[in-house]
Motif scaffolding. Sequence first.
Motif, short mmCIF file in Angstrom:
data_model
loop_
_atom_site.label_atom_id
_atom_site.label_comp_id
_atom_site.label_asym_id
_atom_site.label_seq_id
_atom_site.Cartn_x
_atom_site.Cartn_y
_atom_site.Cartn_z
N SER A 132 25.15 30.20 39.11
CA SER A 132 26.31 30.52 39.95
C SER A 132 26.13 31.89 40.59
O SER A 132 25.32 32.70 40.13
CB SER A 132 27.60 30.49 39.13
OG SER A 132 27.67 31.64 38.30
N PRO A 133 26.89 32.19 41.65
CA PRO A 133 26.82 33.52 42.28
C PRO A 133 27.23 34.65 41.34
O PRO A 133 26.91 35.81 41.59
CB PRO A 133 27.79 33.40 43.46
CG PRO A 133 27.89 31.94 43.73
CD PRO A 133 27.75 31.27 42.42
N LYS A 134 27.96 34.35 40.27
CA LYS A 134 28.40 35.38 39.34
C LYS A 134 27.23 36.01 38.58
O LYS A 134 27.38 37.08 37.99
CB LYS A 134 29.40 34.80 38.33
CG LYS A 134 30.77 34.52 38.90
CD LYS A 134 31.48 35.80 39.28
CE LYS A 134 32.85 35.54 39.86
NZ LYS A 134 33.53 36.78 40.27
N LEU A 135 26.07 35.35 38.60
CA LEU A 135 24.91 35.89 37.90
C LEU A 135 24.54 37.26 38.47
O LEU A 135 24.27 38.20 37.72
CB LEU A 135 23.73 34.93 38.03
CG LEU A 135 22.40 35.42 37.45
CD1 LEU A 135 22.52 35.69 35.97
CD2 LEU A 135 21.29 34.41 37.72
N ALA A 136 24.53 37.37 39.80
CA ALA A 136 24.19 38.65 40.42
C ALA A 136 25.19 39.74 40.05
O ALA A 136 24.81 40.88 39.77
CB ALA A 136 24.13 38.47 41.94
N GLU A 137 26.48 39.39 40.00
CA GLU A 137 27.51 40.37 39.63
C GLU A 137 27.32 40.85 38.19
O GLU A 137 27.45 42.04 37.89
CB GLU A 137 28.90 39.78 39.80
CG GLU A 137 29.30 39.52 41.24
CD GLU A 137 30.75 39.08 41.35
OE1 GLU A 137 31.61 39.76 40.78
OE2 GLU A 137 31.00 38.04 42.00
N CYS A 138 27.02 39.91 37.30
CA CYS A 138 26.82 40.27 35.90
C CYS A 138 25.60 41.18 35.72
O CYS A 138 25.65 42.18 34.99
CB CYS A 138 26.65 39.01 35.05
SG CYS A 138 28.17 38.08 34.79
N LEU A 139 24.50 40.83 36.39
CA LEU A 139 23.30 41.65 36.28
C LEU A 139 23.53 43.04 36.86
O LEU A 139 23.05 44.04 36.32
CB LEU A 139 22.14 40.95 37.00
CG LEU A 139 21.64 39.65 36.36
CD1 LEU A 139 20.58 39.00 37.22
CD2 LEU A 139 21.09 39.90 34.96
N HIS A 140 24.27 43.10 37.97
CA HIS A 140 24.58 44.40 38.58
C HIS A 140 25.44 45.25 37.64
O HIS A 140 25.20 46.46 37.48
CB HIS A 140 25.28 44.20 39.92
CG HIS A 140 25.73 45.48 40.55
ND1 HIS A 140 24.86 46.37 41.14
CD2 HIS A 140 26.98 46.04 40.68
CE1 HIS A 140 25.52 47.42 41.60
NE2 HIS A 140 26.81 47.24 41.34
N LYS A 141 26.44 44.61 37.03
CA LYS A 141 27.32 45.34 36.11
C LYS A 141 26.54 45.83 34.89
O LYS A 141 26.71 46.98 34.43
CB LYS A 141 28.47 44.43 35.67
CG LYS A 141 29.50 45.13 34.79
CD LYS A 141 30.21 46.24 35.55
CE LYS A 141 31.27 46.90 34.71
NZ LYS A 141 31.95 48.01 35.42
N LYS A 142 25.67 44.99 34.38
CA LYS A 142 24.87 45.38 33.23
C LYS A 142 23.95 46.55 33.59
O LYS A 142 23.82 47.52 32.82
CB LYS A 142 24.04 44.19 32.75
CG LYS A 142 23.14 44.50 31.57
CD LYS A 142 22.27 43.30 31.24
CE LYS A 142 21.28 43.65 30.15
NZ LYS A 142 20.34 42.53 29.88
N LYS A 143 23.32 46.48 34.76
CA LYS A 143 22.44 47.55 35.20
C LYS A 143 23.21 48.85 35.37
O LYS A 143 22.75 49.94 34.99
CB LYS A 143 21.78 47.16 36.53
CG LYS A 143 20.83 48.21 37.07
CD LYS A 143 20.23 47.76 38.40
CE LYS A 143 19.31 48.84 38.97
NZ LYS A 143 18.75 48.45 40.28
N GLU A 144 24.41 48.75 35.93
CA GLU A 144 25.25 49.93 36.12
C GLU A 144 25.61 50.59 34.79
O GLU A 144 25.55 51.81 34.64
CB GLU A 144 26.52 49.51 36.87
CG GLU A 144 27.49 50.63 37.16
CD GLU A 144 28.73 50.10 37.85
OE1 GLU A 144 29.79 50.06 37.21
OE2 GLU A 144 28.62 49.71 39.03
N VAL A 145 25.95 49.76 33.81
CA VAL A 145 26.29 50.28 32.48
C VAL A 145 25.07 50.95 31.85
O VAL A 145 25.17 52.05 31.27
CB VAL A 145 26.81 49.14 31.58
CG1 VAL A 145 26.93 49.61 30.14
CG2 VAL A 145 28.15 48.63 32.09
N ILE A 146 23.91 50.31 31.96
CA ILE A 146 22.69 50.88 31.37
C ILE A 146 22.37 52.23 32.00
O ILE A 146 22.03 53.20 31.31
CB ILE A 146 21.51 49.90 31.55
CG1 ILE A 146 21.75 48.63 30.70
CG2 ILE A 146 20.20 50.55 31.16
CD1 ILE A 146 20.69 47.57 30.90
N GLU A 147 22.45 52.29 33.32
CA GLU A 147 22.12 53.54 34.01
C GLU A 147 23.06 54.66 33.61
O GLU A 147 22.64 55.81 33.39
CB GLU A 147 22.16 53.32 35.53
CG GLU A 147 21.02 52.45 36.04
CD GLU A 147 21.14 52.16 37.52
OE1 GLU A 147 22.21 52.47 38.10
OE2 GLU A 147 20.18 51.62 38.10
#
Length: 675
Positions: free
Chosen positions: A464-479
Amino acid sequence: MATTAQLFEEPFDADEYIERLAWRTPGGGSKGGAEAFDPKRLLEEFENHIEELKQLDEKIQRRVEKLEHQCHREAKEFAHKVQDLQRSNQVAFQHFQELDEHISYVATKVCHLGDQLEGVNTPRQRAVEAQRLMTYFNEFLDGDLRSDVFNNPDKIKEAADIIQKLHLIAQELPFDRFADVKAKIASKYHDLERQLIQEFTAAQRRGEIGRMREVAAVLLHFKGYAHCVDVYIKQCQEAHVKEKLEGTRHSDVEQYLKNLYDLYTRTTTLATKLTEFNLGSDKHTFLSKLIKSIFSTYLESYIDMEREYLRTRGAMILQRYYDSKNHQKRPIGTGSIQELKERIRQRTNLPLGPSIDTHGETFLSPELVVNLLQETRHAFERCHKLSDPSDLPKNAFSIFLLLVEHLCVDHIDYALEIGLSAIPSADAKNANLYFLDVVQQANSIFHLFDKQFNDQLMPLISSSPKLAECLHKKKEVIEQMEVKLDTGIDRTLNCMVGQMKHILATEQKKTDFKPEDENNVMIHTSASCFPCVPVCIPAWQACSKVCAYVSRQVEHVRKSMDGKNVDTVLTELGVRFHRLIHEHLQQYNYSSMGGMLAICDVAEYRRCAKDFRVPLVLQLFDTLHALCNLLVVAPDNLKQVCSGEQLTNLDRNLLHAFVQLRADYRSSRLGRHFS
């Protein structure tokens, strides 16, 4: 004889009997006594006693014969009585046989008479029934249902019986002549069928089993009887579901969600098993609609209740943990001011705000993390089962955002902020550095977070398109976390270097490398240097304390980091350690003996650098060791040493700076030799 009878008491023993008889006879005792032993008297007593026994035997024998005779007589009398009873029973049995034959004869006559009456009554009843149906048929033919049976709701059972029979008759009539009346009968048929199903439903809701049985018996002859079964099953399911869910929907949301998940899962499992049976071509659609009709009210509001429960539950878990630590959570600033502070801290590495003492507490709890992840795992499982397929990615993403809020922001990020605030300034003395413990636990927690992301969330959003949002959110948290981790580690390394600097400033004196009387100094031989080189105890103490401190910190880093992070942090620590020692050595002037002491110190520092297991750090200290040789080498060999393998690529100004540290630099005109 009375005496003899006493001698026959049970249990009887012949030897004992003779002994007791002899003992009772005067002069018959074997051991003497008041009278001497008299065998004649004893013999006489035995003969008399034998006669008594014979008489007793005859008496008993006569009594036995008398009892036997009496027994034979009574047996004959009992046998005669039994024979008389058998004859009476035979007579009674014959009478019963005669009565049974008579009853059978009468029953045959009654049955024959009943058959005759039925043969006469059945045609009459059929005629009456036909006349009655013709009367009702005429009412449908005229279009005016005047009979009370069709207008009285209390007579719906009788009306159903009539309309069912008329419906069968109407099917045999030609369509062209009776189309109108057939349509009216069919309309009334379906109307009564609908009313009966409604009555059955109402009776089921009221719990009136008897009324349900009556209505079902009437519907049995209608085409919609199968629908009655469906209604019954649906009502049973709805009543069960309502009982399980309504009681906890507002009072215990956790139990409500568990019950909803359990009931829905069991229902879908049952539906899957039912598809194995022949339920028609559209059985999947039918079962799906049936399940949806039962749970639709609860599924529509599911995700809102799930999010509210997770929000409340997560906040409670966090608050319970901080309460157990007796800690009042500090507000973390947001907005432009906090962003400005964060940028300043990242660029200048300065502590903004007062340092706090956490007493070694990291404010990270594995138990809390497990509880949050466990709650989220259950939420993902419920979301997968209870969400509509079109809403599943969106709902899963909303659950993920709550996990990020509670675990990453409210717990890990808060602990990092507290850890950063607890890092002392670089010039603090005897500072306790706990931030590396925060780093270790934060890494462990984030590994668990990442595992749940891959195992639980990814299967729900992967297509689903939500995959990109989840990966972006995870990357943002990690950074964001990496920035704070890097800042904290950098400031921690500064504190380590500051502590080393403090040790050197406290323990190292100006005279350590230029003693006033080199012949009378207190010396000690270092195992890490050449055995023949004497080492001044004050100089050795400073070096040993620094090395001991560095070794502890290296071990601390290894325990706190994992993977490539260990080498990265140790490389940075090693470079700073080398820079500190290099700058420290340049603060002193060295005599010949002082130069030897400096070489031994650097050799010890180089041994300590081996614990880093970083080639660059070891290379730096090898070079520093080679530079220290410039402090003791003979002036004539200076150029040769500078052109050696380890020093040939170094800046000449650096080499010259070390040569200038020699106490004999001016007197020996070393500058001329160096140039």
